[in-house]
Design a protein around this motif. Structure first.
Motif, short mmCIF file in Angstrom:
data_model
loop_
_atom_site.label_atom_id
_atom_site.label_comp_id
_atom_site.label_asym_id
_atom_site.label_seq_id
_atom_site.Cartn_x
_atom_site.Cartn_y
_atom_site.Cartn_z
N LEU A 185 -7.14 4.87 16.73
CA LEU A 185 -6.76 4.13 15.54
C LEU A 185 -5.28 4.37 15.25
CD1 LEU A 185 -7.56 2.50 12.95
CD2 LEU A 185 -8.00 4.72 11.87
N ARG A 186 -4.52 3.33 15.12
CA ARG A 186 -3.11 3.52 14.82
C ARG A 186 -2.64 2.44 13.84
NH1 ARG A 186 0.62 0.67 18.28
NH2 ARG A 186 -0.45 -0.73 19.72
N SER A 187 -1.64 2.80 13.07
CA SER A 187 -1.08 1.87 12.09
C SER A 187 0.21 1.27 12.62
CB SER A 187 -0.82 2.58 10.76
OG SER A 187 0.13 3.61 10.94
N VAL A 188 0.52 0.09 12.15
CA VAL A 188 1.73 -0.62 12.58
C VAL A 188 2.48 -1.06 11.32
CG1 VAL A 188 2.67 -2.60 13.82
CG2 VAL A 188 0.63 -1.43 14.69
N PHE A 189 3.75 -0.70 11.24
CA PHE A 189 4.57 -1.11 10.11
C PHE A 189 5.22 -2.45 10.42
CE2 PHE A 189 8.75 -0.86 7.77
CZ PHE A 189 8.20 -1.16 6.53
N LEU A 190 4.92 -3.48 9.61
CA LEU A 190 5.43 -4.83 9.83
C LEU A 190 6.79 -4.97 9.17
CD1 LEU A 190 2.12 -6.79 9.11
CD2 LEU A 190 3.00 -6.00 11.32
N GLN A 191 7.83 -4.94 9.98
CA GLN A 191 9.19 -5.01 9.47
C GLN A 191 9.45 -6.37 8.82
OE1 GLN A 191 11.44 -2.66 9.42
NE2 GLN A 191 10.60 -1.11 10.79
N GLY A 192 10.13 -6.35 7.69
CA GLY A 192 10.52 -7.60 7.04
C GLY A 192 9.41 -8.26 6.23
N ILE A 193 8.24 -7.62 6.17
CA ILE A 193 7.12 -8.17 5.41
C ILE A 193 7.02 -7.45 4.07
CG2 ILE A 193 4.65 -8.66 5.41
CD1 ILE A 193 6.19 -10.14 7.56
N SER A 194 6.85 -8.18 3.00
CA SER A 194 6.72 -7.57 1.69
C SER A 194 5.54 -8.15 0.94
CB SER A 194 8.01 -7.76 0.87
OG SER A 194 8.26 -9.15 0.65
N HIS A 195 5.03 -7.39 -0.01
CA HIS A 195 3.91 -7.85 -0.83
C HIS A 195 4.44 -8.56 -2.06
CE1 HIS A 195 -0.27 -7.73 -2.23
NE2 HIS A 195 0.24 -7.56 -3.44
N ARG A 196 3.88 -9.73 -2.34
CA ARG A 196 4.33 -10.49 -3.51
C ARG A 196 3.19 -10.62 -4.50
NH1 ARG A 196 8.33 -14.14 -4.91
NH2 ARG A 196 7.71 -15.71 -6.44
N TYR A 197 3.45 -10.17 -5.72
CA TYR A 197 2.46 -10.30 -6.78
C TYR A 197 2.59 -11.68 -7.43
CZ TYR A 197 1.59 -5.28 -6.51
OH TYR A 197 1.24 -4.04 -6.09
N PHE A 198 1.47 -12.39 -7.52
CA PHE A 198 1.49 -13.69 -8.19
C PHE A 198 1.67 -13.52 -9.69
CE2 PHE A 198 -0.84 -16.80 -5.17
CZ PHE A 198 0.23 -16.70 -4.29
N GLN A 199 2.61 -14.26 -10.24
CA GLN A 199 2.80 -14.27 -11.68
C GLN A 199 1.93 -15.38 -12.29
OE1 GLN A 199 4.68 -11.87 -13.07
NE2 GLN A 199 5.05 -11.09 -11.00
#
Length: 785
Positions: free
Chosen positions: A115-129
């Motif tokens: 099991l390994r994690s991958v950091f997605l460069q340039g991806i951000s989480h956007r909260y819906f307003q």
């Protein structure tokens, strides 16, 4: 909550924090392992398999049950006991012992998987307003010019930059401004059907048509309500707050412009600070006058001059967006989206057929059965066929109707078979629209009679397609040009001999209608077999006014005599006695069939004699070496010469045609392209005398044939190829499918005895017969005896 020291470990260089996205990828091997667990109790209770057997449902967490056992730091004891699984993550209905057994199985079968994690460069989480802007951005960020999703729009409709049109059916012209959001709208809801001047949706406006259902018990009312506001309006902001807007303008300007008072939007029970756009009673649900439509509502956005609109608005029953959302008619909303999607598929199907695009539409037929819209498919196919004058497109449409009927009958596609197709034959002579209507009437007679009758209807369309293809093929006769030559004397024999032919690349691309629609390239070789020409035809003028048709020679010869036209009527049935010879007389137009003149009268008036025609082939039927096509050419060559005509070899080639096309399965379409490309390469290899490259092309060609005719290669052939693969450059079957002959190019001619010994020493190859072959450079030979 995690401490600061834990969060610090996941900080990024820009000051953000890594977040778990919830996306998990399983490799095929791990996915197969997980799927195999559905048969093991108690894990079977996670699926219908266990539930159908009476087990109580078992709920597992992807992260805390499945992925947790893959982590490096957890021990078997802690995992099985659920030490790191909180009580809120465990169903109280599942006994701990059952969960422990389930986790034990997961540990046993999944432990050790990396099991390994991958950091997605340039991806951000956007909260819906709480504003429409966030929804629109989600769709249009990759299409800044504007985007239309699952919508039917008028031809002249214009969508401005940054705008989104979603789930709309607006067939009249509309101009949509910049940064707008239209959702769930129809021409009738907007009130646009009767408008003379196409309306314009102002920039930055959100306009939605929401289906609602009011009432309880048996009496319920369905209707659509028009909702509109600004793209940047915050639904939850109190109207007195800084930045609060309606239709992208401050509420104070809205009140000043329209004359509406805050007390008309919010009841006294709504506390100060909670008077928002979401609960403002702005939107008309019912008007005492006519229907409330878009032009009536535009004045509220400040883009139209009030003209009695305020009084009408005040006299109407109005609801807030919050109330409207409470009464959303989910079924109607889903059906609206589904119907639009289906109509779009119908439009796509029309375009694909009219433009004859190589796109497979069979999946759409299957989907229509689920939606119970199969009759809409049939009507649309009829409609397109009636509009077409391209015979090949009509032929494809008939094949599609046959497929649709096959799916309706539950057979997974059309049933191959023939039908008399009399309604079509009666009307198809140049008037294909009438023929299509006649077929539709006949289909209506069959379609309600159950599975067998639907299959029968399918066969009518299959037959109609065959008739159309035959009509197109018949146009090849214009390329068959003969020149007069001396008549052979009565009793003289015209003997025509011909080599076999084998295709080494490109087969299937020369068969109608593929060759007409796609273009074809075939590389063939003329071959002698064991030093002989294996194909022969003999024609002779005889004094009796009849046709004597002979197949074979010597003790194996079979003779059929025809003295009447009716005896030629089975010429199109391949298995009828002497069918190929009968067809030759009709194809060569020596005999007209049908005709008001008898056979005797035709022979007497045209030639003053009868004919003997013989066909001889030393190749087995279905060999793939031209037993039918080259023999047909030899027969026509002998027959034409017997009546004082001689034809070029090109003319004889035009008599060889077949049919198998229409479904447009993407694999078949790609394979057709591959067949042509391989044939072009093979032609270059032949010209350059490159045997190794020829062999490689032949091996590729064999795989392409198997794509067209799956399962056509017997297992024993694979054994032979495996035994001799080091001694040959390549090999392929002769003919379109499996054929009866396998052509192989040896690396060294001296290895033939070695190959022969290999065949004799392999029990599975007892039925194999090896033939020697050589390329023939002479072609068809004529001899008058």
């Amino acid at each position: 909550m995690p401490g600061e020291e834990h969060i610090g470990a996941f900080k990024t260089s820009d000051g953000g924090c890594m977040m778990l996205s919830g996306v998990v990828y399983f490799t095929p091997r791990v996915a197969e392992t997980m799927l195999s667990l559905h048969t093991l109790p108690p894990l079977d209770a996670c699926t219908y398999v266990g539930l159908d057997n009476g087990a109580k449902p078992l709920s597992l967490s992807l992260f805390f049950d499945i992925l947790q056992c893959l982590t490096a730091s957890i021990t078997q004891e802690n995992y099985i006991s659920g030490k790191y699984r909180s009580s809120t993550q465990q169903s109280s209905e599942t006994p701990p012992s059952i969960m422990e057994r389930a986790r034990s199985l997961l540990w046993k079968h999944l432990r050790g998987t990396k099991l390994r994690s991958v950091f997605l460069q340039g991806i951000s989480h956007r909260y819906f307003q709480h504003m429409a802007f966030d929804v629109v951005q989600r769709y249009v960020q990759c299409a800044p010019q504007g985007r239309v999703v699952n919508s039917l729009l008028g031809v002249d409709t214009k969508v401005g930059p940054g705008s989104l049109v979603l789930n709309c059916d607006i067939k009249v012209p509309v101009t949509v401004g910049k940064n707008c959001f239209l959702s769930g709208l129809s021409s009738s809801v907007l009130g646009l059907d009767a408008l003379v001047t196409p309306p314009t949706i102002p920039d930055g406006l959100v306009v939605q048509g929401i289906d609602v259902l009011f009432g309880n018990g048996g009496k319920k009312t369905k209707q659509s309500i028009l909702v509109f506001y600004g793209l940047h309006d915050n639904l939850l902001l109190d109207y007195n707050s800084a930045g609060a807007t309606f239709c992208n303008a401050p509420w104070s300007k809205f009140f000043q412009r329209t004359g509406i008072q805050p007390s008309e939007l919010w009841s006294p029970s709504t506390p100060p600070g909670a008077q928002t756009l979401l609960n403002a009673q702005l939107f008309v649900a019912a008007s005492p006058h006519e229907e409330y439509t878009l032009p009536d509502a535009l004045w509220m956005s400040g883009t139209a001059t009030p003209n009695g609109d305020l009084s009408r608005w005040r006299s109407s029953w109005r609801l807030s967006l919050a109330t409207i959302l409470q009464y959303v008619n989910s079924e109607a909303e889903l059906n609206k989206m589904r119907n639009i999607s289906f109509e779009l598929q119908l439009e796509k199907m029309k375009r694909v057929l009219k433009e004859n695009d190589p796109v497979c539409i069979l999946r759409f037929f299957k989907d229509s059965l689920i939606e119970h819209r199969e009759h809409d498919i049939l009507r649309t196919l009829d409609e397109v066929a009636e509009q077409m004058d391209n015979t090949l497109i009509i032929c494809r449409i008939y094949a599609c109707i046959a497929d649709m009927l096959g799916y309706m009958a539950g057979e997974g596609g059309r049933d191959q078979g023939g039908a008399s197709c009399q309604p079509f034959l009666a009307d198809c002579r140049g008037n294909y629209a009438a023929a299509t209507r006649a077929l539709a009437v006949e289909r209506g007679n069959w379609i309600t009679g159950g599975q067998d009758h639907i299959i029968r209807a399918s066969r009518h369309y299959e037959r109609a397609g065959q008739i159309l293809t035959r009509n197109v093929v018949a146009t090849a006769s214009r390329y068959i040009v003969g020149t007069p030559c001396d008549f052979p004397a009565l009793g003289q024999r015209v003997v025509v001999t011909a080599p076999a032919r084998v295709d080494i690349s490109g087969g299937w691309t020369d068969t109608p209608p593929q060759s007409y629609e796609w273009g074809g390239v075939v590389v063939t070789l003329a071959l002698t077999v064991d030093g002989e020409y294996p194909i022969k035809s003999v024609a002779q003028r005889i004094p009796e006014l009849k046709l004597v048709l002979v197949t074979g020679e010597g003790s194996d010869a079979q003779t059929v005599e025809c003295t009447t036209l009716s005896q030629l009527s089975d010429y199109s049935q391949p298995h009828a006695p002497a069918a190929l010879l009968k067809a030759a007389f009709i194809c060569a137009k020596i005999v007209e069939f049908p005709s008001s003149l008898s056979l005797e009268e035709q022979l007497s008036s045209k030639y003053g004699c009868g004919f003997m025609l013989q066909a001889i082939s030393n190749l087995p039927q279905g060999s793939g070496l031209g037993t039918s096509s080259i023999l047909g050419g030899a027969i026509l060559g002998a027959l034409w010469r017997a009546v004082g005509q001689q034809h070029s070899e090109d003319s004889l080639i035009h008599a060889d045609v077949l049919r198998n096309w229409h479904s447009r399965d993407h694999r078949i379409v790609q394979n057709m392209t591959d067949l042509v490309n391989t044939a072009m390469e093979a032609a270059q290899a032949v010209e350059q005398g490159d045997l190794a490259r020829m062999g490689k092309c032949m091996t590729s060609y064999q795989q392409q044939k198997l794509c067209m005719a799956p399962g056509s290669m017997p297992k024993v052939v694979g054994i032979f190829v495996d035994k001799v693969k080091d001694l040959i450059h390549g090999c392929c079957f002769a003919g379109a499918g499996g054929g009866g002959f396998l052509l192989a190019i040896m690396k060294d001619p001296k290895e033939k005895p070695h190959i022969k010994k290999t065949v004799e020493a392999t029990p599975e190859l007892n039925d194999f017969v090896l033939y020697g072959s050589a390329i023939d450079k002479m072609g068809i030979q004529y001899l008058i005896q």
